[in-house]
Write an enzyme that holds these catalytic residues in place. Structure first.
Site, PDB file in Angstrom:
ATOM      1  N   SER A 138       0.851  -1.193   0.000  1.00 32.29           N
ATOM      2  CA  SER A 138       0.000   0.000   0.000  1.00 32.29           C
ATOM      3  C   SER A 138       0.887   1.244   0.000  1.00 32.29           C
ATOM      4  O   SER A 138       2.041   1.193   0.434  1.00 32.29           O
ATOM      5  CB  SER A 138      -0.872   0.009   1.263  1.00 32.29           C
ATOM      6  OG  SER A 138      -1.605   1.209   1.364  1.00 32.29           O
ATOM      7  N   TYR A 150      -2.950  -0.360  10.627  1.00 29.04           N
ATOM      8  CA  TYR A 150      -3.018  -0.881   9.251  1.00 29.04           C
ATOM      9  C   TYR A 150      -1.755  -0.515   8.481  1.00 29.04           C
ATOM     10  O   TYR A 150      -1.164  -1.349   7.791  1.00 29.04           O
ATOM     11  CB  TYR A 150      -4.249  -0.311   8.541  1.00 29.04           C
ATOM     12  CG  TYR A 150      -4.249  -0.595   7.060  1.00 29.04           C
ATOM     13  CD1 TYR A 150      -4.541  -1.873   6.581  1.00 29.04           C
ATOM     14  CD2 TYR A 150      -3.928   0.399   6.128  1.00 29.04           C
ATOM     15  CE1 TYR A 150      -4.521  -2.147   5.218  1.00 29.04           C
ATOM     16  CE2 TYR A 150      -3.917   0.132   4.769  1.00 29.04           C
ATOM     17  CZ  TYR A 150      -4.210  -1.143   4.317  1.00 29.04           C
ATOM     18  OH  TYR A 150      -4.185  -1.423   2.979  1.00 29.04           O
TER      19      TYR A 150
END
Ligand SMILES: NC(=O)c1ccc[n+]([C@@H]2O[C@H](COP(=O)([O-])OP(=O)(O)OC[C@H]3O[C@@H](n4cnc5c(N)ncnc54)[C@H](OP(=O)(O)O)[C@@H]3O)[C@@H](O)[C@H]2O)c1
Length: 230
Positions: A138, A150
């Site tokens: 990501s 996250y």
């Protein structure tokens, strides 16, 4: 039986994984579609041409038994594995007082441990095929996001990609981390951008990496929407 290459995708029931399955199928890949939602996977496998071209495999990536079974089914059904993509994952609310400790546990197990189990399950078959391992990182795995566990899980994914790339160096296996920016999928309850990426934008990046000649290893592709500042 054709000799078309076989791609195993975790997190194939929705979003980026499903869009990439469609694009890969159109490029001639045979697909092993894995996730927990067997109904969605089965519908997608039917759409992509049924058992000769795509199969649905129920697989919770946090389960080593499920991951081993997915690999066994792949080899029994198609006889080969050319690419494996650890794509399953999910986010959570920002803030170290947000979400519950149990939610955190599930997120870390899915995003980090699950990706590691996919690597572990796939390596022997990928060594045999001199294949390709892909992981979904990501933008959040490349920069720090305030209060985001996250983000830390995706930093771990980027680190794993480089670790396994070095471990497999000389084996013929290529390793690619795909790092999306904000993409309009079920990842968000409300997408925080006017013009986010669409899942097919990431699918094209994945296919670019997959379609390189054997001596070219695209190690990382980071894709932001044109208007994502951070
Ligand atoms: N959307 C974004 O902006 C964005 C940005 C950067 C990175 N990513 C990453 O991209 C990947 C795909 O996410 P997405 O955006 O396509 O979101 P999505 O539409 O919510 O899809 C997530 C996929 O992961 C699967 N999944 C979740 N937990 C699983 C588990 N324990 N076992 C097996 N499969 C599981 C889901 O299937 P089931 O629920 O059926 O199991 C689904 O197929 C994730 O790793 C995510 O972190 C997304």
């Amino acid at each position: 039986m054709t000799d078309d290459r076989v791609l195993w995708i975790t997190g194939a029931s929705a979003g980026i994984g499903a869009a990439t399955a469609r694009r890969a199928a159109a490029s001639g890949w045979r697909l092993v579609l894995a996730a927990r939602s067997l109904d969605k996977l089965t519908a997608l496998a039917d759409e992509l041409g049924g058992p000769d071209r795509a199969i649905a495999v129920e697989c919770d990536v946090t389960s080593w038994d499920d991951q081993q079974a997915a690999l066994t089914i792949t080899l029994e059904h198609f006889g080969r594995l050319d690419a494996a993509w650890a794509n399953a994952g999910h986010g959570g609310a920002r803030g170290f007082l947000a979400e519950t400790p149990e939610f955190w546990r599930g997120m870390v197990l899915t995003n980090v441990y699950g990706a590691a189990l996919t690597i572990r399950a796939a390596i022997p078959a990928l060594r045999d095929s001199r294949g390709h391992l892909l992981l979904t990182g990501s933008v959040a795995g490349r920069r720090n996001i305030p209060g985001s566990l996250y983000s830390a899980t995706k930093h771990a994914v980027h680190a794993m990609a480089e670790s396994v790339r070095q471990e497999l160096d000389g084996s013929g296996v290529r390793v690619t981390v795909i790092a999306p920016g904000i993409t309009d999928t079920g990842f968000f309850t409300q997408v925080p951008l006017d013009a986010p990426l669409q899942p097919d934008d990431i699918a094209r990046a994945v296919l670019y990496a997959l379609e390189q000649p054997p001596h070219v290893d695209i190690n990382e592709i980071l894709v932001r929407p044109t208007a994502q500042e951070l």
